[in-house]
Design a protein around this motif. Structure first.
Motif, PDB file in Angstrom:
ATOM      1  N   LEU A  52      22.787   6.592  27.451  1.00 43.22           N
ATOM      2  CA  LEU A  52      24.315   6.460  27.565  1.00 43.22           C
ATOM      3  C   LEU A  52      24.886   7.823  27.095  1.00 43.22           C
ATOM      4  CD1 LEU A  52      25.192   2.742  27.107  1.00 43.22           C
ATOM      5  CD2 LEU A  52      25.565   4.263  29.048  1.00 43.22           C
ATOM      6  N   LEU A  53      24.512   8.345  25.937  1.00 40.25           N
ATOM      7  CA  LEU A  53      24.750   9.637  25.414  1.00 40.25           C
ATOM      8  C   LEU A  53      24.506  10.648  26.284  1.00 40.25           C
ATOM      9  CD1 LEU A  53      25.795  11.149  22.862  1.00 40.25           C
ATOM     10  CD2 LEU A  53      23.816  11.146  21.928  1.00 40.25           C
ATOM     11  N   GLN A  54      23.494  10.466  27.040  1.00 35.78           N
ATOM     12  CA  GLN A  54      23.087  11.837  27.777  1.00 35.78           C
ATOM     13  C   GLN A  54      24.057  11.696  28.763  1.00 35.78           C
ATOM     14  OE1 GLN A  54      19.747  10.823  30.176  1.00 35.78           O
ATOM     15  NE2 GLN A  54      19.596  12.980  31.005  1.00 35.78           N
ATOM     16  N   GLN A  55      24.458  10.496  29.688  1.00 33.73           N
ATOM     17  CA  GLN A  55      25.351  10.510  30.310  1.00 33.73           C
ATOM     18  C   GLN A  55      26.936  10.972  30.134  1.00 33.73           C
ATOM     19  OE1 GLN A  55      25.038   9.817  33.471  1.00 33.73           O
ATOM     20  NE2 GLN A  55      22.664   9.523  33.551  1.00 33.73           N
ATOM     21  N   LEU A  56      27.231  10.577  28.715  1.00 30.81           N
ATOM     22  CA  LEU A  56      28.454  11.025  28.259  1.00 30.81           C
ATOM     23  C   LEU A  56      28.683  12.229  27.869  1.00 30.81           C
ATOM     24  CD1 LEU A  56      30.947   9.420  27.042  1.00 30.81           C
ATOM     25  CD2 LEU A  56      30.006   9.502  24.671  1.00 30.81           C
ATOM     26  N   LEU A  57      27.656  13.039  27.548  1.00 29.21           N
ATOM     27  CA  LEU A  57      27.624  14.323  27.372  1.00 29.21           C
ATOM     28  C   LEU A  57      27.502  15.258  28.627  1.00 29.21           C
ATOM     29  CD1 LEU A  57      25.224  14.817  24.264  1.00 29.21           C
ATOM     30  CD2 LEU A  57      27.724  15.026  24.405  1.00 29.21           C
ATOM     31  N   GLY A  58      26.703  14.707  29.612  1.00 28.90           N
ATOM     32  CA  GLY A  58      26.693  15.407  30.937  1.00 28.90           C
ATOM     33  C   GLY A  58      25.220  15.367  31.294  1.00 28.90           C
ATOM     34  N   ALA A  59      24.727  14.644  32.466  1.00 27.40           N
ATOM     35  CA  ALA A  59      23.235  14.607  32.671  1.00 27.40           C
ATOM     36  C   ALA A  59      23.143  15.573  33.843  1.00 27.40           C
ATOM     37  CB  ALA A  59      22.804  13.192  33.034  1.00 27.40           C
ATOM     38  N   GLY A  60      24.065  16.371  34.477  1.00 28.21           N
ATOM     39  CA  GLY A  60      24.014  17.148  35.724  1.00 28.21           C
ATOM     40  C   GLY A  60      25.283  16.576  36.515  1.00 28.21           C
ATOM     41  N   PRO A  61      25.241  17.527  37.682  1.00 28.99           N
ATOM     42  CA  PRO A  61      26.438  17.184  38.645  1.00 28.99           C
ATOM     43  C   PRO A  61      26.162  16.035  39.523  1.00 28.99           C
ATOM     44  CG  PRO A  61      25.168  19.010  39.264  1.00 28.99           C
ATOM     45  CD  PRO A  61      24.516  18.841  37.985  1.00 28.99           C
ATOM     46  N   VAL A  72      31.202  13.608  18.991  1.00 29.10           N
ATOM     47  CA  VAL A  72      30.895  12.251  19.491  1.00 29.10           C
ATOM     48  C   VAL A  72      30.304  11.676  18.361  1.00 29.10           C
ATOM     49  CG1 VAL A  72      29.189  10.549  21.158  1.00 29.10           C
ATOM     50  CG2 VAL A  72      30.232  12.761  22.009  1.00 29.10           C
ATOM     51  N   ALA A  73      29.392  12.156  17.393  1.00 29.72           N
ATOM     52  CA  ALA A  73      29.033  11.356  16.399  1.00 29.72           C
ATOM     53  C   ALA A  73      30.267  11.213  15.326  1.00 29.72           C
ATOM     54  CB  ALA A  73      27.910  12.461  15.778  1.00 29.72           C
ATOM     55  N   GLY A  74      31.114  11.751  15.372  1.00 29.14           N
ATOM     56  CA  GLY A  74      32.345  11.365  14.704  1.00 29.14           C
ATOM     57  C   GLY A  74      33.460  10.205  14.998  1.00 29.14           C
ATOM     58  N   GLY A  75      32.802   9.707  16.244  1.00 30.30           N
ATOM     59  CA  GLY A  75      33.576   8.456  16.661  1.00 30.30           C
ATOM     60  C   GLY A  75      34.392   8.875  17.884  1.00 30.30           C
ATOM     61  N   ALA A  76      34.233   9.989  18.497  1.00 33.49           N
ATOM     62  CA  ALA A  76      35.336  10.371  19.704  1.00 33.49           C
ATOM     63  C   ALA A  76      34.648   9.905  21.043  1.00 33.49           C
ATOM     64  CB  ALA A  76      35.613  11.978  19.437  1.00 33.49           C
ATOM     65  N   ILE A  77      34.846   8.502  21.250  1.00 29.67           N
ATOM     66  CA  ILE A  77      34.350   7.745  22.488  1.00 29.67           C
ATOM     67  C   ILE A  77      35.498   6.939  22.692  1.00 29.67           C
ATOM     68  CG2 ILE A  77      32.842   6.603  23.690  1.00 29.67           C
ATOM     69  CD1 ILE A  77      30.727   7.251  21.738  1.00 29.67           C
ATOM     70  N   SER A  78      35.914   7.108  24.063  1.00 31.93           N
ATOM     71  CA  SER A  78      37.085   6.227  24.442  1.00 31.93           C
ATOM     72  C   SER A  78      36.241   5.037  25.308  1.00 31.93           C
ATOM     73  CB  SER A  78      38.053   7.104  25.353  1.00 31.93           C
ATOM     74  OG  SER A  78      37.657   7.341  26.458  1.00 31.93           O
ATOM     75  N   GLU A  79      36.914   3.976  25.305  1.00 29.78           N
ATOM     76  CA  GLU A  79      36.508   2.915  26.194  1.00 29.78           C
ATOM     77  C   GLU A  79      36.349   3.464  27.551  1.00 29.78           C
ATOM     78  OE1 GLU A  79      35.213   0.227  25.253  1.00 29.78           O
ATOM     79  OE2 GLU A  79      35.735   0.641  22.966  1.00 29.78           O
ATOM     80  N   GLU A  80      37.224   3.962  28.089  1.00 30.50           N
ATOM     81  CA  GLU A  80      37.181   4.396  29.479  1.00 30.50           C
ATOM     82  C   GLU A  80      35.884   5.556  29.657  1.00 30.50           C
ATOM     83  OE1 GLU A  80      39.464   7.224  32.889  1.00 30.50           O
ATOM     84  OE2 GLU A  80      40.260   6.952  30.551  1.00 30.50           O
ATOM     85  N   GLU A  81      35.504   6.262  28.767  1.00 31.98           N
ATOM     86  CA  GLU A  81      34.321   7.145  28.929  1.00 31.98           C
ATOM     87  C   GLU A  81      33.118   6.322  28.724  1.00 31.98           C
ATOM     88  OE1 GLU A  81      36.033  11.494  26.796  1.00 31.98           O
ATOM     89  OE2 GLU A  81      35.463   9.825  25.510  1.00 31.98           O
ATOM     90  N   LEU A  82      33.258   5.187  27.814  1.00 31.44           N
ATOM     91  CA  LEU A  82      31.849   4.709  27.591  1.00 31.44           C
ATOM     92  C   LEU A  82      31.572   3.782  29.017  1.00 31.44           C
ATOM     93  CD1 LEU A  82      29.698   3.509  25.970  1.00 31.44           C
ATOM     94  CD2 LEU A  82      31.254   1.704  24.943  1.00 31.44           C
ATOM     95  N   ALA A  83      32.715   3.186  29.620  1.00 34.60           N
ATOM     96  CA  ALA A  83      32.640   2.347  30.896  1.00 34.60           C
ATOM     97  C   ALA A  83      32.027   3.232  32.195  1.00 34.60           C
ATOM     98  CB  ALA A  83      33.873   1.873  31.366  1.00 34.60           C
ATOM     99  N   VAL A  86      18.253  -5.092  33.876  1.00 33.29           N
ATOM    100  CA  VAL A  86      18.592  -3.666  33.068  1.00 33.29           C
ATOM    101  C   VAL A  86      20.071  -3.369  33.133  1.00 33.29           C
ATOM    102  CG1 VAL A  86      18.399  -1.097  33.735  1.00 33.29           C
ATOM    103  CG2 VAL A  86      16.227  -2.739  34.099  1.00 33.29           C
ATOM    104  N   ALA A  87      20.819  -3.976  33.858  1.00 36.62           N
ATOM    105  CA  ALA A  87      22.229  -3.829  33.830  1.00 36.62           C
ATOM    106  C   ALA A  87      22.791  -4.464  32.782  1.00 36.62           C
ATOM    107  CB  ALA A  87      22.925  -4.365  35.280  1.00 36.62           C
ATOM    108  N   LYS A  88      22.319  -5.601  32.504  1.00 42.56           N
ATOM    109  CA  LYS A  88      22.816  -6.396  31.355  1.00 42.56           C
ATOM    110  C   LYS A  88      22.717  -5.628  29.909  1.00 42.56           C
ATOM    111  CE  LYS A  88      22.478 -11.127  33.628  1.00 42.56           C
ATOM    112  NZ  LYS A  88      21.497 -12.396  33.614  1.00 42.56           N
ATOM    113  N   GLY A  89      21.212  -4.954  30.029  1.00 46.35           N
ATOM    114  CA  GLY A  89      20.928  -4.472  28.787  1.00 46.35           C
ATOM    115  C   GLY A  89      21.784  -3.019  28.622  1.00 46.35           C
ATOM    116  N   ILE A  90      22.335  -2.463  29.412  1.00 43.36           N
ATOM    117  CA  ILE A  90      23.169  -1.458  29.406  1.00 43.36           C
ATOM    118  C   ILE A  90      24.326  -1.616  29.075  1.00 43.36           C
ATOM    119  CG2 ILE A  90      24.131   0.526  30.936  1.00 43.36           C
ATOM    120  CD1 ILE A  90      21.816   0.726  32.632  1.00 43.36           C
ATOM    121  N   ASP A  91      24.772  -2.900  29.631  1.00 42.81           N
ATOM    122  CA  ASP A  91      26.110  -3.293  29.211  1.00 42.81           C
ATOM    123  C   ASP A  91      26.346  -3.775  27.792  1.00 42.81           C
ATOM    124  OD1 ASP A  91      27.439  -2.863  31.710  1.00 42.81           O
ATOM    125  OD2 ASP A  91      26.884  -4.952  32.514  1.00 42.81           O
ATOM    126  N   SER A  92      25.225  -4.315  27.322  1.00 37.93           N
ATOM    127  CA  SER A  92      25.223  -4.781  25.973  1.00 37.93           C
ATOM    128  C   SER A  92      25.385  -3.700  24.860  1.00 37.93           C
ATOM    129  CB  SER A  92      23.867  -5.622  25.698  1.00 37.93           C
ATOM    130  OG  SER A  92      22.937  -5.017  25.754  1.00 37.93           O
TER     131      SER A  92
END
Length: 458
Positions: free
Chosen positions: A293-302, A366-377, A417-423
């Motif tokens: 999820l951190l990878q997707q948040l930072l950018g995993a490619g176009p 991100v390590a400082g806590g700058a993650i919004s619920e929208e970005e995580l979703a 797998v989807a449940k694991g990601i959502d958790s």
């Protein structure tokens, strides 16, 4: 000539037949007969007494696919026999104890089948595509290749030129080269072994070396037989008759030891490729999902083919630091007992330091806590979509089933797998980012490194 003219006139008259009656009612197409409904199937998994895992998924496809997965990747190569898996990958069509190289090639061609062999740092994967009615005809080729190789000296010697070509291509590809250097720098053993034969071993690996490695690692307890578009009973029968004969545990292999470090390749390339990583998480764990999820948040490619990655945090942050062209993505590599998470940047030599500094700053944010619920979703939606898209391809689905069942003996459905990601919570992702910021790092770089920082400067 006149006869030809008459034929021409006849054909025209046939095409222009007059309408007999006016069309007053709309044409009604006959309804096709309803297709026979087939119940959806789930992945079935069985484990034989020897430890051999059999997994199948009935897809009702006219083309079937089966694969043999073996815990025999390059990480299991002993120090004195490095590079042997590279030759095993190339030797898949050589003569075996049961069939000749000629018969393998012509027999598969006659049936319209194809055999492919791939290797990773942990697995050797033999896969066969064929028409579903030809299982009995093609299975002998797959069984011979995986369980009865012969490695005749003159055939093994002919592989040397192909090994050299593979090495040359890997060396020319900047991405492949820098990934290899990253593993060499990150680990002391096991996962530091290259996917390619070391230069000092080219031409020196013999058939006896290959036979010894196969005898130590190609055991029933280290194998999984996986099929798509085949019945589970038929696949289990194949396993019991042909694969359930190599008893024993085989070589256990060393646990990967991460220690961090640096590998630099200085050359005249116009672009500088840099990988910065920390030790990630084992495959299948909750921490591995957090890193994904951190990878997707930072950018995993176009997200758009041949598009840009301007919406990622990495691209937005780096764009403020330099006007030079660049590319930056996050990566997450998970293995059975370790992993690597980090940043991959491509930049001009003059702006490499600024690009790396800006990319590292985004992870610190991100390590400082700058993650919004929208970005995580959004990151969760992207990760779930990526997983489902892999399963849409028969090769990706076969590999997913094979690797999961080989290590755990079970298969996690897409719903699980989807449940694991959502958790995964935002706190989990923040902790993953903190681990990257605070832990010992590994750096691998290639290009004109005049402006590339050293690992102790990060």
């Amino acid at each position: 000539m006149r006869g030809l003219q008459t034929l021409n006139q006849l054909s025209k008259r046939c095409y222009a037949a007059p309408r007999i009656a006016p069309l007053t009612e709309p044409l009604v197409s006959p309804k096709p007969p309803p297709a026979a409904t087939r119940p959806a199937q789930n992945v079935q998994v069985s484990k034989l007494p020897s430890g051999l895992v059999v997994a199948s998924l009935e897809t009702y496809s006219p083309v079937s696919k089966i694969g043999v997965f073996v815990k025999a990747g390059s990480r299991y190569e002993p120090v004195g026999n490095q590079g042997v898996t590279h030759l095993l990958r190339l030797a898949s069509n050589l003569t075996t104890k049961g069939v000749s190289a000629f018969r393998i090639t012509r027999g598969l061609e006659a049936l319209g089948s194809s055999l492919s062999v791939t290797s990773t740092r942990e697995h050797m994967i033999y896969s066969l595509d064929f028409l579903r009615d030809d299982l009995d005809a093609v299975i002998e080729y797959l069984i011979n290749v995986t369980t009865a190789p012969e490695f005749r000296p003159w055939e093994v010697a002919e592989l040397t030129s192909r090994v050299k070509i593979d090495r040359a291509l890997a060396k020319q590809c900047a991405q492949t080269s820098v990934i290899e250097k990253l593993h060499q720098a990150a680990y002391k053993n096991a996962l530091s072994n290259s996917l390619y034969c070391p230069e000092y071993r080219v031409g020196k690996i013999t058939g006896d070396n290959m036979q010894e490695f196969v005898a130590d690692n190609y055991k029933s307890s280290r194998m999984a037989l996986v099929g798509l578009g085949v019945s589970h009973s038929a696949l289990k029968q194949v396993a019991e008759q042909h694969l359930d004969v190599h008893k024993g545990a085989g070589t256990p292999g060393d646990k990967a030891i991460y220690h961090g470090g640096e590998q630099r390749v200085q050359n005249g390339d116009s672009l500088t490729h840099t990988l910065i990583a920390c030790e990630g998480a084992e495959s299948g764990t909750a921490e591995a999902s957090a890193f994904s999820l951190l990878q997707q948040l930072l950018g995993a490619g176009p997200q758009v083919k041949r598009g840009s990655n301007v919406n990622s945090k990495l691209s937005q942050g780096i764009a403020k630091a330099t006007t030079q062209p660049f590319d930056a993505t996050a990566f997450n590599l998970s293995y059975s007992d370790s992993g690597l998470f980090g940043l991959y940047t491509i930049s001009q030599a003059s702006s490499t330091r600024e690009v790396i500094k800006a990319a590292m700053a985004q992870v610190s944010t991100v390590a400082g806590g700058a993650i919004s619920e929208e970005e995580l979703a959004r990151a969760k939606a992207q990760l779930k979509t990526e997983h489902l898209m892999v399963l849409e391809n028969s090769e990706g689905l076969l590999e997913e089933i094979g690797i999961q069942t080989l290590y755990s003996g079970t298969y996690s459905s897409p719903e699980d797998v989807a449940k694991g990601i959502d958790s995964v919570t935002s706190t989990d992702v923040i902790n993953a980012a903190k681990k990257f910021v605070q832990s010992k790092k590994t750096l691998a770089s290639r290009g004109h490194l005049v402006n590339t920082p050293f690992v102790d400067e990060l």
